[in-house]
Design an enzyme around this catalytic site. Structure first.
Site, PDB file in Angstrom:
ATOM      1  CG  HIS A 184      -2.179   0.809   1.002  1.00 14.16           C
ATOM      2  ND1 HIS A 184      -2.477   1.928   1.743  1.00 14.16           N
ATOM      3  CD2 HIS A 184      -3.201   0.667   0.121  1.00 14.16           C
ATOM      4  CE1 HIS A 184      -3.626   2.440   1.346  1.00 14.16           C
ATOM      5  NE2 HIS A 184      -4.085   1.691   0.349  1.00 14.16           N
ATOM      6  CG  HIS A 219       0.181   0.801  10.314  1.00 12.32           C
ATOM      7  ND1 HIS A 219      -0.562   0.786   9.159  1.00 12.32           N
ATOM      8  CD2 HIS A 219       1.444   0.433   9.931  1.00 12.32           C
ATOM      9  CE1 HIS A 219       0.196   0.434   8.137  1.00 12.32           C
ATOM     10  NE2 HIS A 219       1.420   0.199   8.574  1.00 12.32           N
ATOM     11  CG  PHE A 256     -15.955   3.384   9.838  1.00  9.99           C
ATOM     12  CD1 PHE A 256     -16.767   3.444   8.719  1.00  9.99           C
ATOM     13  CD2 PHE A 256     -16.204   2.412  10.792  1.00  9.99           C
ATOM     14  CE1 PHE A 256     -17.821   2.557   8.563  1.00  9.99           C
ATOM     15  CE2 PHE A 256     -17.263   1.527  10.650  1.00  9.99           C
ATOM     16  CZ  PHE A 256     -18.070   1.599   9.534  1.00  9.99           C
ATOM     17  CG  HIS A 258      -6.979   4.928   4.536  1.00  6.43           C
ATOM     18  ND1 HIS A 258      -5.982   5.582   3.838  1.00  6.43           N
ATOM     19  CD2 HIS A 258      -6.495   3.691   4.819  1.00  6.43           C
ATOM     20  CE1 HIS A 258      -4.946   4.765   3.699  1.00  6.43           C
ATOM     21  NE2 HIS A 258      -5.222   3.625   4.284  1.00  6.43           N
ATOM     22  CG  ASP A 310      -7.866  -2.348   9.387  1.00  3.15           C
ATOM     23  OD1 ASP A 310      -7.165  -3.191   8.814  1.00  3.15           O
ATOM     24  OD2 ASP A 310      -7.405  -1.308   9.882  1.00  3.15           O
TER      25      ASP A 310
END
Length: 366
Positions: A184, A219, A256, A258, A310
């Site tokens: 990522h 993280h 929730f 990012h 996640d």
């Protein structure tokens, strides 16, 4: 001169260049969209892509898979180390220690060129599932399981953890989650690995540091808290009250928001939501999906925050019957492919990463 308007946490700052992955127009690994890879590739193919820069031929894939399979035979001393650790040691802490320990047994431990780093990376990708599974079983009073060379990477992982050959549905679900977690761009743990590489240190040191970074609840550690959120809501109609009370108390709702995906969905969350739907083969799992939908709608209404990766991944791992304390180690098992690719890329650049700070302390004193 250093600007005093520098964004906190380097938010949005371009800190280097990479040919490995990008988030600019959706998530892509080496030019391939994550949706394409999740639909058509295996995790082994994606790991090869990240490390070597191209999708493998059939022969290259067979060789790569053989390396991964052989690597599951970790030194007895490392398994003994995992057994000797106190029971209260968390799985991520045990994994961090075990990876560092493996460095002393690697046949190329004293070599630090790119070819040696690539060979170490391939071994680590195969070794880490065994480390995670062995520690998990030992802490539950069970003996580690012998690997089965005939199994795919995700099936092998589940076999080592549970002692059962997974269904095709379970194998494919885990595979897609591992592909989504594999890289990522310059996330915190990957940037940590690149900093270590820039100093001229070795791959095991970089992966050990990256695991320590991934452990943090801001993280990778966030995925372990998602199930607690879902368990706090019994039926979909309770979602609104739960979200409002959580926000009123200043609590962050795990799964929730990012840093990068602020004005667009996290493509991994979109992709894995469908996988969760496919796994919801019981009334209980389907009820959890409906609760997740209700919480998503409420969080969006009150905070305009979208789910991150996640949110579905924790539900996926729960549906596979895995303990929450395994969720972040599973993340690490996938991300080691990306960490290693970034380590090698940074290693080849021969550039030391050494940023400056904006000083905010007292003026010069006499």
């Amino acid at each position: 001169m250093i600007s005093k308007s520098q964004p906190l946490g380097l938010d949005g700052v371009r800190a280097g260049t990479t040919a490995i992955s990008t988030l600019d127009h959706g998530l892509h690994y080496r030019g391939y969209a994550i949706e394409t890879l999740a639909a058509k590739a295996t995790f082994a193919e994606v790991a090869h892509l990240l490390l070597h820069g191209h999708m493998p031929t059939a022969e290259q894939l067979a060789d790569f898979q053989a390396i991964l399979s052989d690597a599951t035979e970790v030194p007895d001393a490392t398994i003994q180390l995992l057994d000797d650790l106190p029971l209260h040691v968390a799985p991520m802490d045990a994994l961090r220690t075990a990876v560092s320990h493996l460095a002393h047994f690697d046949p190329q431990g004293n070599e630090n060129d790119s070819a040696a780093s690539l060979a170490k990376a391939q071994r680590l990708i195969g070794q880490i599932p065994m480390l995670i599974a062995a520690r998990h079983r030992l802490t539950h009073g069970l003996e580690p399981i012998e690997p089965d060379a005939e199994l795919s990477f995700p099936s092998q992982f589940l076999w080592l953890l549970t002692g059962e050959i997974p269904s095709l549905r379970a194998e494919q679900a885990l595979e897609q989650s591992l592909i989504c977690y594999a890289d990522h761009e310059f996330n915190a743990s990957t940037f940590t690995a690149r900093i270590v590489a820039s100093t001229g240190s070795d791959l095991h040191a970089a992966v050990t540091a990256a695991i320590g970074t991934l452990k943090g609840p801001r993280h990778g550690g966030a995925n372990e808290n998602v199930i607690a959120v879902l368990q706090a809501v019994s039926v979909p109609d309770q979602a609104e009250r739960f979200v409002c009370e959580s926000l009123a108390n200043g609590q962050r709702i795990a799964g929730f928001g990012h840093r990068v995906y602020r004005d667009r969905p996290d493509p991994r969350a979109v992709l894995l939501k469908d996988v969760c739907r496919d796994l919801a083969t019981t009334d209980e799992l389907w009820r959890r999906e409906r609760i997740a939908d209700a919480i998503e709608a409420s969080v969006w209404q009150h905070k305009q925050l979208r789910p991150n990766v996640d949110w579905p991944t924790a539900r996926l791992y729960h549906a596979l019957g895995l303990d929450p304390d395994l969720y972040t180690p599973l993340f690490a098992a996938a991300r080691v492919a990306g960490w290693s690719a970034h380590f090698i890329e940074q290693q080849q650049s021969r550039t030391l990463i050494q940023p400056r700070a904006t000083y905010i302390g007292p003026e010069v004193r006499n």
